[in-house]
Each structure stands twice: as structure tokens, then as C-alpha cells.
Design a protein around this motif. Structure first.
Motif, PDB file in Angstrom:
ATOM      1  N   PHE A   1       0.787  -1.090   0.000  1.00  0.00           N
ATOM      2  CA  PHE A   1       0.095   0.141  -0.069  1.00  0.00           C
ATOM      3  C   PHE A   1       0.866   1.062   0.042  1.00  0.00           C
ATOM      4  O   PHE A   1       1.895   1.350   0.724  1.00  0.00           O
ATOM      5  CB  PHE A   1      -0.933   0.108   1.145  1.00  0.00           C
ATOM      6  CG  PHE A   1      -1.775  -0.995   1.454  1.00  0.00           C
ATOM      7  CD1 PHE A   1      -3.098  -1.003   0.561  1.00  0.00           C
ATOM      8  CD2 PHE A   1      -1.604  -2.006   2.205  1.00  0.00           C
ATOM      9  CE1 PHE A   1      -4.104  -2.309   0.791  1.00  0.00           C
ATOM     10  CE2 PHE A   1      -2.595  -3.328   2.135  1.00  0.00           C
ATOM     11  CZ  PHE A   1      -3.632  -3.279   1.330  1.00  0.00           C
ATOM     12  N   SER A   2       0.485   2.162  -0.939  1.00  0.00           N
ATOM     13  CA  SER A   2       1.246   3.345  -1.032  1.00  0.00           C
ATOM     14  C   SER A   2       0.357   4.665  -1.276  1.00  0.00           C
ATOM     15  O   SER A   2      -0.706   4.466  -1.955  1.00  0.00           O
ATOM     16  CB  SER A   2       2.334   3.322  -1.930  1.00  0.00           C
ATOM     17  OG  SER A   2       3.082   4.506  -2.213  1.00  0.00           O
ATOM     18  N   ASP A   3       0.536   5.789  -0.916  1.00  0.00           N
ATOM     19  CA  ASP A   3      -0.105   6.908  -1.374  1.00  0.00           C
ATOM     20  C   ASP A   3       0.198   7.338  -2.712  1.00  0.00           C
ATOM     21  O   ASP A   3      -0.707   8.061  -3.426  1.00  0.00           O
ATOM     22  CB  ASP A   3       0.059   8.273  -0.382  1.00  0.00           C
ATOM     23  CG  ASP A   3       1.489   8.678  -0.122  1.00  0.00           C
ATOM     24  OD1 ASP A   3       2.226   7.751  -0.647  1.00  0.00           O
ATOM     25  OD2 ASP A   3       1.514   9.806   0.165  1.00  0.00           O
ATOM     26  N   GLU A   4       1.273   6.829  -3.297  1.00  0.00           N
ATOM     27  CA  GLU A   4       1.430   7.125  -4.692  1.00  0.00           C
ATOM     28  C   GLU A   4       2.530   6.254  -4.908  1.00  0.00           C
ATOM     29  O   GLU A   4       3.617   5.863  -4.410  1.00  0.00           O
ATOM     30  CB  GLU A   4       1.812   8.418  -5.111  1.00  0.00           C
ATOM     31  CG  GLU A   4       3.217   9.025  -4.329  1.00  0.00           C
ATOM     32  CD  GLU A   4       3.448  10.327  -4.693  1.00  0.00           C
ATOM     33  OE1 GLU A   4       3.407  10.831  -5.975  1.00  0.00           O
ATOM     34  OE2 GLU A   4       3.700  11.044  -3.802  1.00  0.00           O
ATOM     35  N   ALA A   5       2.621   5.991  -6.497  1.00  0.00           N
ATOM     36  CA  ALA A   5       3.722   4.989  -7.025  1.00  0.00           C
ATOM     37  C   ALA A   5       4.907   5.838  -7.355  1.00  0.00           C
ATOM     38  O   ALA A   5       4.906   6.912  -7.475  1.00  0.00           O
ATOM     39  CB  ALA A   5       3.285   4.407  -8.457  1.00  0.00           C
ATOM     40  N   THR A   6       5.940   5.606  -6.692  1.00  0.00           N
ATOM     41  CA  THR A   6       7.448   6.115  -6.781  1.00  0.00           C
ATOM     42  C   THR A   6       8.273   4.992  -7.187  1.00  0.00           C
ATOM     43  O   THR A   6       8.120   3.708  -7.216  1.00  0.00           O
ATOM     44  CB  THR A   6       7.697   6.855  -5.478  1.00  0.00           C
ATOM     45  OG1 THR A   6       7.931   5.778  -4.634  1.00  0.00           O
ATOM     46  CG2 THR A   6       6.637   7.824  -4.876  1.00  0.00           C
ATOM     47  N   ASP A   7       9.635   5.607  -7.204  1.00  0.00           N
ATOM     48  CA  ASP A   7      10.838   4.518  -7.484  1.00  0.00           C
ATOM     49  C   ASP A   7      10.864   3.676  -6.209  1.00  0.00           C
ATOM     50  O   ASP A   7      11.299   2.560  -6.261  1.00  0.00           O
ATOM     51  CB  ASP A   7      12.078   5.518  -7.751  1.00  0.00           C
ATOM     52  CG  ASP A   7      12.047   6.193  -9.003  1.00  0.00           C
ATOM     53  OD1 ASP A   7      11.445   5.817 -10.011  1.00  0.00           O
ATOM     54  OD2 ASP A   7      12.928   7.065  -9.195  1.00  0.00           O
ATOM     55  N   ALA A   8      10.486   4.263  -5.034  1.00  0.00           N
ATOM     56  CA  ALA A   8      10.574   3.294  -3.860  1.00  0.00           C
ATOM     57  C   ALA A   8       9.793   2.147  -3.873  1.00  0.00           C
ATOM     58  O   ALA A   8       9.948   1.136  -3.537  1.00  0.00           O
ATOM     59  CB  ALA A   8      10.571   4.424  -2.580  1.00  0.00           C
ATOM     60  N   THR A   9       8.635   2.441  -4.114  1.00  0.00           N
ATOM     61  CA  THR A   9       7.429   1.386  -4.447  1.00  0.00           C
ATOM     62  C   THR A   9       8.008   0.570  -5.599  1.00  0.00           C
ATOM     63  O   THR A   9       7.711  -0.623  -5.186  1.00  0.00           O
ATOM     64  CB  THR A   9       5.968   1.946  -4.619  1.00  0.00           C
ATOM     65  OG1 THR A   9       6.113   2.840  -5.841  1.00  0.00           O
ATOM     66  CG2 THR A   9       5.461   2.693  -3.543  1.00  0.00           C
TER      67      THR A   9
ATOM     68  N   LEU B   1       1.419 -10.308  -7.304  1.00  0.00           N
ATOM     69  CA  LEU B   1       2.056  -9.102  -6.548  1.00  0.00           C
ATOM     70  C   LEU B   1       1.542  -7.962  -7.064  1.00  0.00           C
ATOM     71  O   LEU B   1       1.370  -7.618  -8.272  1.00  0.00           O
ATOM     72  CB  LEU B   1       3.652  -9.388  -6.712  1.00  0.00           C
ATOM     73  CG  LEU B   1       4.579  -8.196  -6.342  1.00  0.00           C
ATOM     74  CD1 LEU B   1       4.525  -8.182  -4.714  1.00  0.00           C
ATOM     75  CD2 LEU B   1       5.998  -8.356  -6.989  1.00  0.00           C
ATOM     76  N   ARG B   2       1.098  -6.998  -6.278  1.00  0.00           N
ATOM     77  CA  ARG B   2       0.596  -5.604  -6.779  1.00  0.00           C
ATOM     78  C   ARG B   2       0.650  -4.577  -5.808  1.00  0.00           C
ATOM     79  O   ARG B   2       0.858  -4.746  -4.509  1.00  0.00           O
ATOM     80  CB  ARG B   2      -0.820  -5.810  -7.074  1.00  0.00           C
ATOM     81  CG  ARG B   2      -1.696  -6.084  -5.975  1.00  0.00           C
ATOM     82  CD  ARG B   2      -3.323  -6.116  -6.274  1.00  0.00           C
ATOM     83  NE  ARG B   2      -4.196  -6.599  -4.991  1.00  0.00           N
ATOM     84  CZ  ARG B   2      -5.257  -6.264  -5.002  1.00  0.00           C
ATOM     85  NH1 ARG B   2      -5.759  -5.192  -5.575  1.00  0.00           N
ATOM     86  NH2 ARG B   2      -5.731  -6.514  -3.642  1.00  0.00           N
ATOM     87  N   LEU B   3       0.350  -3.311  -6.374  1.00  0.00           N
ATOM     88  CA  LEU B   3       0.808  -1.869  -5.664  1.00  0.00           C
ATOM     89  C   LEU B   3      -0.946  -1.719  -5.369  1.00  0.00           C
ATOM     90  O   LEU B   3      -1.557  -1.468  -6.363  1.00  0.00           O
ATOM     91  CB  LEU B   3       1.415  -0.936  -6.378  1.00  0.00           C
ATOM     92  CG  LEU B   3       1.357   0.537  -5.868  1.00  0.00           C
ATOM     93  CD1 LEU B   3       2.086   0.400  -4.453  1.00  0.00           C
ATOM     94  CD2 LEU B   3       2.095   1.476  -6.925  1.00  0.00           C
ATOM     95  N   SER B   4      -1.140  -1.043  -4.406  1.00  0.00           N
ATOM     96  CA  SER B   4      -2.415  -0.652  -3.972  1.00  0.00           C
ATOM     97  C   SER B   4      -2.310   0.924  -3.496  1.00  0.00           C
ATOM     98  O   SER B   4      -1.850   1.017  -2.631  1.00  0.00           O
ATOM     99  CB  SER B   4      -3.359  -1.508  -2.923  1.00  0.00           C
ATOM    100  OG  SER B   4      -4.444  -1.020  -2.752  1.00  0.00           O
ATOM    101  N   GLU B   5      -2.929   1.969  -4.278  1.00  0.00           N
ATOM    102  CA  GLU B   5      -2.718   3.275  -3.970  1.00  0.00           C
ATOM    103  C   GLU B   5      -3.731   3.652  -3.219  1.00  0.00           C
ATOM    104  O   GLU B   5      -5.203   3.430  -3.259  1.00  0.00           O
ATOM    105  CB  GLU B   5      -2.607   3.942  -5.307  1.00  0.00           C
ATOM    106  CG  GLU B   5      -1.268   4.100  -5.887  1.00  0.00           C
ATOM    107  CD  GLU B   5      -1.090   4.811  -7.161  1.00  0.00           C
ATOM    108  OE1 GLU B   5      -1.277   5.959  -6.861  1.00  0.00           O
ATOM    109  OE2 GLU B   5      -0.882   4.233  -8.139  1.00  0.00           O
TER     110      GLU B   5
END
Length: 130
Positions: free
Chosen positions: A36-44, A64-68
Motif C-alpha cells: 500500500f502506498s499513497d502514490e507510486a514512486t521509485d521506492a514502491t 504481486l500488486r501495488l494498491s494506492e
């Protein structure tokens, strides 16, 4: 068995991912890894790449996924815990495996604890990896 593994980029979350990969292999579980992240970045991107490396090294297939979530700027531990519980309900996961930082009372009061939120909800079995 479908197992949700939330990761935050910390060493304890990657220990939990390693544990979950072994768990999946031993019990025939399917892993679903989310960050979970507030926005996709290089770190994510780096967190997801490192997670993919762990899964590949363990020869475990996993989603595997990113959830904003833009609300993560405020009380992130509680919010992440709520997000995990929402995913559990929406996807009917059987188990959650996650790391825990072992933060003290002050950190929990200020930031909350995702692990504590999930355990207290008693919605799904949870394995906490220190």
C-alpha cells in the motif's frame, strides 16, 4: 488456501514474505502480495522488485500488486490495517501473514499498528512475523 501478505519495504515485512513463501510451498497455498502506498514512486517499484526477487528465489508463484490509497498520509498503520481487512473481505482470503515492527506504545498511539488492527478485528487467522 489463499494467503494475503502485505509488505511495506521493511526488513520485517520481507522476513514475513520469506516465511509466507515457505508456508505456501509446504501447504500448497496461493500467495497474494500487496504493497500500500499513497502514490507510486521509485521506492514502491524497488519494494515490488525486491518482493519479486524473493518469490522467484523461492520458486513461488504469487500475485504481486501495488494498491494506492491517498489517505495513507494520516495514521498510516491504522489505514493499512483497514485496507488489509477490506481486501480480506473482498477476496475471501483464508490467512494473513505479515511483519510487525514491534513499535512501542508511543509509536502505536501516534501511527497505529496495521498488525494490531488486523489481529483485533478477528476477521481472519493472522501470522505475525517479527
Amino acid at each position: 488456501m489463499d494467503v494475503l501478505v502485505p509488505i511495506d519495504g521493511s526488513e520485517c515485512s520481507f522476513r514475513a514474505l520469506q516465511f509466507a513463501a515457505n508456508f505456501a510451498r509446504n501447504f500448497g497455498a496461493t500467495l497474494h502480495v500487496v504493497h500500500f502506498s499513497d502514490e507510486a514512486t521509485d521506492a514502491t517499484d524497488e519494494i515490488l522488485s525486491r518482493a519479486r526477487s524473493v518469490l522467484d528465489a523461492e520458486d513461488v508463484d504469487a500475485e504481486l500488486r501495488l494498491s494506492e490509497d491517498v489517505q495513507l498520509e494520516f495514521r498510516p498503520g491504522d489505514r493499512v490495517g483497514e485496507n488489509v481487512l477490506e481486501l480480506v473481505e473482498e477476496n475471501d482470503y483464508d490467512h494473513v501473514i505479515m511483519g510487525h515492527h514491534g513499535s512501542g506504545a508511543i509509536e502505536r498511539a501516534i501511527l497505529g499498528s496495521a498488525a494490531e488492527t488486523i489481529v483485533r478485528a478477528e476477521a481472519v487467522p493472522v501470522t505475525i512475523v517479527p
